[in-house]
Design a protein around this motif. Structure first.
Motif, PDB file in Angstrom:
ATOM      1  N   TYR A  62       4.083   4.058   3.296  1.00  0.00           N
ATOM      2  CA  TYR A  62       4.148   2.741   2.664  1.00  0.00           C
ATOM      3  C   TYR A  62       3.792   1.696   3.713  1.00  0.00           C
ATOM      4  O   TYR A  62       4.051   1.866   4.896  1.00  0.00           O
ATOM      5  CB  TYR A  62       5.554   2.437   2.117  1.00  0.00           C
ATOM      6  N   GLY A  63       3.221   0.605   3.238  1.00  0.00           N
ATOM      7  CA  GLY A  63       2.874  -0.492   4.130  1.00  0.00           C
ATOM      8  C   GLY A  63       2.331  -1.651   3.332  1.00  0.00           C
ATOM      9  O   GLY A  63       2.526  -1.732   2.124  1.00  0.00           O
ATOM     10  N   GLU A  64       1.617  -2.517   4.042  1.00  0.00           N
ATOM     11  CA  GLU A  64       1.041  -3.658   3.339  1.00  0.00           C
ATOM     12  C   GLU A  64      -0.204  -4.158   4.029  1.00  0.00           C
ATOM     13  O   GLU A  64      -0.416  -3.943   5.223  1.00  0.00           O
ATOM     14  CB  GLU A  64       2.050  -4.775   3.182  1.00  0.00           C
ATOM     15  N   LEU A  65      -1.015  -4.821   3.213  1.00  0.00           N
ATOM     16  CA  LEU A  65      -2.201  -5.498   3.723  1.00  0.00           C
ATOM     17  C   LEU A  65      -1.776  -6.809   4.357  1.00  0.00           C
ATOM     18  O   LEU A  65      -0.931  -7.525   3.809  1.00  0.00           O
ATOM     19  CB  LEU A  65      -3.159  -5.807   2.576  1.00  0.00           C
ATOM     20  N   LYS A  95       3.532   5.943  12.294  1.00  0.00           N
ATOM     21  CA  LYS A  95       3.050   4.611  11.923  1.00  0.00           C
ATOM     22  C   LYS A  95       1.541   4.628  12.107  1.00  0.00           C
ATOM     23  O   LYS A  95       1.027   5.351  12.967  1.00  0.00           O
ATOM     24  CB  LYS A  95       3.643   3.538  12.840  1.00  0.00           C
ATOM     25  N   ARG A  96       0.859   3.801  11.329  1.00  0.00           N
ATOM     26  CA  ARG A  96      -0.583   3.633  11.500  1.00  0.00           C
ATOM     27  C   ARG A  96      -0.960   2.185  11.265  1.00  0.00           C
ATOM     28  O   ARG A  96      -0.326   1.482  10.479  1.00  0.00           O
ATOM     29  CB  ARG A  96      -1.374   4.512  10.526  1.00  0.00           C
ATOM     30  N   LEU A  97      -2.019   1.794  11.922  1.00  0.00           N
ATOM     31  CA  LEU A  97      -2.607   0.475  11.749  1.00  0.00           C
ATOM     32  C   LEU A  97      -4.102   0.678  11.555  1.00  0.00           C
ATOM     33  O   LEU A  97      -4.760   1.324  12.383  1.00  0.00           O
ATOM     34  CB  LEU A  97      -2.350  -0.397  12.978  1.00  0.00           C
ATOM     35  N   TYR A  98      -4.636   0.191  10.438  1.00  0.00           N
ATOM     36  CA  TYR A  98      -6.072   0.228  10.155  1.00  0.00           C
ATOM     37  C   TYR A  98      -6.572  -1.208  10.118  1.00  0.00           C
ATOM     38  O   TYR A  98      -5.909  -2.085   9.560  1.00  0.00           O
ATOM     39  CB  TYR A  98      -6.352   0.866   8.785  1.00  0.00           C
ATOM     40  N   GLY A  99      -7.751  -1.431  10.679  1.00  0.00           N
ATOM     41  CA  GLY A  99      -8.326  -2.762  10.635  1.00  0.00           C
ATOM     42  C   GLY A  99      -9.836  -2.720  10.518  1.00  0.00           C
ATOM     43  O   GLY A  99     -10.494  -1.843  11.085  1.00  0.00           O
ATOM     44  N   ASP A 125      -0.886  -2.144   7.801  1.00  0.00           N
ATOM     45  CA  ASP A 125       0.182  -1.553   8.608  1.00  0.00           C
ATOM     46  C   ASP A 125       0.937  -0.568   7.732  1.00  0.00           C
ATOM     47  O   ASP A 125       1.361  -0.925   6.629  1.00  0.00           O
ATOM     48  CB  ASP A 125       1.155  -2.631   9.098  1.00  0.00           C
ATOM     49  N   LEU A 126       1.133   0.662   8.224  1.00  0.00           N
ATOM     50  CA  LEU A 126       1.774   1.713   7.450  1.00  0.00           C
ATOM     51  C   LEU A 126       2.876   2.394   8.246  1.00  0.00           C
ATOM     52  O   LEU A 126       2.806   2.476   9.476  1.00  0.00           O
ATOM     53  CB  LEU A 126       0.748   2.781   7.060  1.00  0.00           C
ATOM     54  N   VAL A 157       0.848  -1.187   0.000  1.00  0.00           N
ATOM     55  CA  VAL A 157       0.000   0.000   0.000  1.00  0.00           C
ATOM     56  C   VAL A 157       0.885   1.240   0.000  1.00  0.00           C
ATOM     57  O   VAL A 157       1.902   1.278   0.707  1.00  0.00           O
ATOM     58  CB  VAL A 157      -0.920   0.013   1.245  1.00  0.00           C
ATOM     59  N   GLU A 158       0.506   2.236  -0.790  1.00  0.00           N
ATOM     60  CA  GLU A 158       1.198   3.520  -0.767  1.00  0.00           C
ATOM     61  C   GLU A 158       0.164   4.629  -0.677  1.00  0.00           C
ATOM     62  O   GLU A 158      -0.911   4.545  -1.272  1.00  0.00           O
ATOM     63  CB  GLU A 158       2.096   3.711  -1.985  1.00  0.00           C
TER      64      GLU A 158
END
Length: 191
Positions: A101-104, A131-135, A112-113, A86-87
């Motif tokens: 940047y991060g990934e699913l 940093k961020r975490l989406y769920g 996670d970013l 993810v970008e």
């Protein structure tokens, strides 16, 4: 319920759980800033191209849950590639522009970013990354953000629990999708 619009760019299907309008509340706590509860409205939209458009507005809430004043506003564009990377390009109202940047995660709707680049205007406060975490949890969108400044090491500073906003158009679309053989009394449907 996760819906995948027929006109969603094929690359964005893994991010379909984000689409729509979300609203809820959370907590803001960072050294040098007021600790507070906040309200939040988030929108993820698409126009058929290979990105989601993102907008977020937060505001300070008083002890009774009433809006006091704006807290933060963000907007940006989210992309995902075939490897689930993810970008994000994001702009915030305080004069900060970030590239994330991060990934699913595998087998679950979680992202996670981490910031890769940060640009700040002269008016912005100190900020060096985050940093961020989406769920997507039980049909809700939850997130936690961490941030760092030259004076403060990376630490959690905001988190929120958001619910999907349902419009009358959503209800009408869902009603039209119900099977024709629904029982009249509604009770038999659950037996």
């Amino acid at each position: 319920m996760i819906e995948i619009p027929s006109d969603l760019h094929k690359d964005l299907v893994p991010l379909a759980f984000l689409l729509g309008d979300w609203a809820g509340a959370g907590v803001h706590d960072f050294p040098g800033a007021e600790k507070c509860n906040f309200g939040q409205e988030v929108t993820f939209t698409h126009d058929g191209r290979d990105f989601l458009e993102y907008r977020s507005h937060t505001w300070v809430l008083d002890k009774d849950g009433n809006k006091v004043r704006p807290l933060e506003t963000e907007s940006g564009f989210w992309r995902v590639d075939a490897d689930r990377k993810v970008e994000i390009v994001m702009t915030r109202d305080d004069g900060v522009v970030e590239i994330w940047y991060g990934e699913l995660a595998k087998q679950k709707p979680q992202i996670d970013l981490v910031t890769d680049a940060v640009a700040r205007t002269a008016a912005s406060g100190p900020y060096s990354g985050g940093k961020r975490l989406y769920g997507y949890v039980n049909s809700d969108l939850m997130w936690v953000g961490e941030k760092a400044t030259p004076e403060v090491e990376l630490r959690p500073y905001m988190s929120a629990h958001l619910k999907k906003v349902v419009t009358p158009e959503d209800v009408e679309r869902w009603a039209k999708a119900l099977p024709d053989d629904m029982p009249d009394d509604g009770i038999a449907f659950f037996k």
